[in-house]
Design a protein around this motif. Structure first.
Motif, mmCIF file in Angstrom:
data_model
loop_
_atom_site.group_PDB
_atom_site.id
_atom_site.type_symbol
_atom_site.label_atom_id
_atom_site.label_comp_id
_atom_site.label_asym_id
_atom_site.label_seq_id
_atom_site.Cartn_x
_atom_site.Cartn_y
_atom_site.Cartn_z
ATOM 1 N N MET A 1 0.861 -1.178 0.000
ATOM 2 C CA MET A 1 0.000 0.000 0.000
ATOM 3 C C MET A 1 0.898 1.228 0.000
ATOM 4 S SD MET A 1 -3.006 1.149 2.717
ATOM 5 C CE MET A 1 -3.002 -0.439 3.440
ATOM 6 N N ASN A 2 0.622 2.122 -0.931
ATOM 7 C CA ASN A 2 1.403 3.342 -1.051
ATOM 8 C C ASN A 2 0.438 4.519 -1.143
ATOM 9 O OD1 ASN A 2 3.477 5.132 -1.393
ATOM 10 N ND2 ASN A 2 3.896 4.570 -3.510
ATOM 11 N N ILE A 3 -0.064 4.959 -0.007
ATOM 12 C CA ILE A 3 -1.065 6.026 0.047
ATOM 13 C C ILE A 3 -0.357 7.374 0.110
ATOM 14 C CG2 ILE A 3 -2.958 7.003 1.384
ATOM 15 C CD1 ILE A 3 -3.691 4.363 0.163
ATOM 16 N N LYS A 4 -0.825 8.305 -0.729
ATOM 17 C CA LYS A 4 -0.287 9.664 -0.743
ATOM 18 C C LYS A 4 -1.444 10.652 -0.685
ATOM 19 C CE LYS A 4 3.663 8.415 -3.569
ATOM 20 N NZ LYS A 4 4.397 8.671 -4.798
ATOM 21 N N PRO A 5 -1.198 11.868 -0.221
ATOM 22 C CA PRO A 5 -2.255 12.886 -0.215
ATOM 23 C C PRO A 5 -2.727 13.186 -1.637
ATOM 24 C CG PRO A 5 -0.334 13.642 1.019
ATOM 25 C CD PRO A 5 0.059 12.385 0.318
ATOM 26 N N GLN A 13 -7.375 11.431 -10.100
ATOM 27 C CA GLN A 13 -7.604 10.430 -11.144
ATOM 28 C C GLN A 13 -6.881 9.127 -10.813
ATOM 29 O OE1 GLN A 13 -6.388 12.444 -14.691
ATOM 30 N NE2 GLN A 13 -8.400 13.379 -14.994
ATOM 31 N N PHE A 14 -5.650 9.238 -10.317
ATOM 32 C CA PHE A 14 -4.899 8.047 -9.931
ATOM 33 C C PHE A 14 -5.619 7.305 -8.812
ATOM 34 C CE2 PHE A 14 -1.826 5.790 -7.334
ATOM 35 C CZ PHE A 14 -1.197 4.999 -8.279
ATOM 36 N N ALA A 15 -6.122 8.048 -7.823
ATOM 37 C CA ALA A 15 -6.835 7.425 -6.703
ATOM 38 C C ALA A 15 -8.093 6.708 -7.192
ATOM 39 C CB ALA A 15 -7.185 8.476 -5.649
ATOM 40 N N PHE A 16 -8.838 7.321 -8.114
ATOM 41 C CA PHE A 16 -10.028 6.677 -8.669
ATOM 42 C C PHE A 16 -9.660 5.401 -9.441
ATOM 43 C CE2 PHE A 16 -12.729 10.651 -8.405
ATOM 44 C CZ PHE A 16 -13.679 10.082 -7.587
ATOM 45 N N ARG A 17 -8.585 5.458 -10.214
ATOM 46 C CA ARG A 17 -8.175 4.266 -10.965
ATOM 47 C C ARG A 17 -7.779 3.142 -10.012
ATOM 48 N NH1 ARG A 17 -5.759 8.158 -14.257
ATOM 49 N NH2 ARG A 17 -3.711 7.733 -13.365
ATOM 50 N N ARG A 18 -7.056 3.496 -8.962
ATOM 51 C CA ARG A 18 -6.656 2.473 -7.986
ATOM 52 C C ARG A 18 -7.885 1.922 -7.260
ATOM 53 N NH1 ARG A 18 -4.118 -1.856 -6.891
ATOM 54 N NH2 ARG A 18 -3.693 -2.119 -4.689
ATOM 55 N N LEU A 19 -8.808 2.799 -6.893
ATOM 56 C CA LEU A 19 -10.034 2.361 -6.222
ATOM 57 C C LEU A 19 -10.812 1.404 -7.111
ATOM 58 C CD1 LEU A 19 -11.976 2.566 -3.830
ATOM 59 C CD2 LEU A 19 -12.969 4.578 -4.927
ATOM 60 N N GLU A 20 -10.909 1.720 -8.383
ATOM 61 C CA GLU A 20 -11.624 0.849 -9.311
ATOM 62 C C GLU A 20 -10.969 -0.528 -9.381
ATOM 63 O OE1 GLU A 20 -13.771 1.242 -13.598
ATOM 64 O OE2 GLU A 20 -11.840 2.229 -13.372
ATOM 65 N N ALA A 21 -9.648 -0.570 -9.286
ATOM 66 C CA ALA A 21 -8.923 -1.838 -9.374
ATOM 67 C C ALA A 21 -9.129 -2.715 -8.147
ATOM 68 C CB ALA A 21 -7.427 -1.570 -9.578
ATOM 69 N N ILE A 22 -9.406 -2.104 -6.995
ATOM 70 C CA ILE A 22 -9.474 -2.884 -5.743
ATOM 71 C C ILE A 22 -10.832 -2.842 -5.056
ATOM 72 C CG2 ILE A 22 -7.001 -2.657 -5.301
ATOM 73 C CD1 ILE A 22 -7.697 -0.494 -3.222
ATOM 74 N N TYR A 23 -11.865 -2.289 -5.694
ATOM 75 C CA TYR A 23 -13.116 -2.051 -4.971
ATOM 76 C C TYR A 23 -13.849 -3.318 -4.549
ATOM 77 C CZ TYR A 23 -16.333 -2.843 -8.908
ATOM 78 O OH TYR A 23 -17.059 -3.387 -9.915
ATOM 79 N N GLN A 24 -13.490 -4.465 -5.064
ATOM 80 C CA GLN A 24 -14.124 -5.708 -4.631
ATOM 81 C C GLN A 24 -13.211 -6.524 -3.723
ATOM 82 O OE1 GLN A 24 -15.420 -7.444 -8.388
ATOM 83 N NE2 GLN A 24 -17.492 -6.749 -7.941
#
Length: 73
Positions: A1-5, A13-24
């Motif tokens: 996990m590499n969380i950044k502000p 946009q990067f956060a949304f793409r990552r969320l889409e990849a792991i939302y399940q």
């Protein structure tokens, strides 16, 4: 996990793409923890921007992933 502000639209946009990849992700996994943190960061950034507290970023013009629209599979 590499969380950044989230400080820019590119970060958002990067956060949304990552969320889409792991939302399940299955509960109790590192991905599920990352998902919870990303949702909190995304919501905070959007709320701050909507309230005029983040002024130097233009409104983001993009299609939100299904996960962000509440349309979970």
């Amino acid at each position: 996990m590499n969380i950044k502000p989230i400080r820019s639209n590119a970060d958002l946009q990067f956060a949304f793409r990552r969320l889409e990849a792991i939302y399940q992700a299955k509960e109790g996994t590192p991905e599920a923890d990352e998902m919870e943190i990303l949702v909190a960061l995304i919501c905070s950034f959007i709320k701050l921007r909507a309230n005029g507290l983040v002024r130097h970023f233009p409104k983001l013009e993009m299609q939100l992933p299904a996960a962000a629209n509440g349309q979970l599979a």
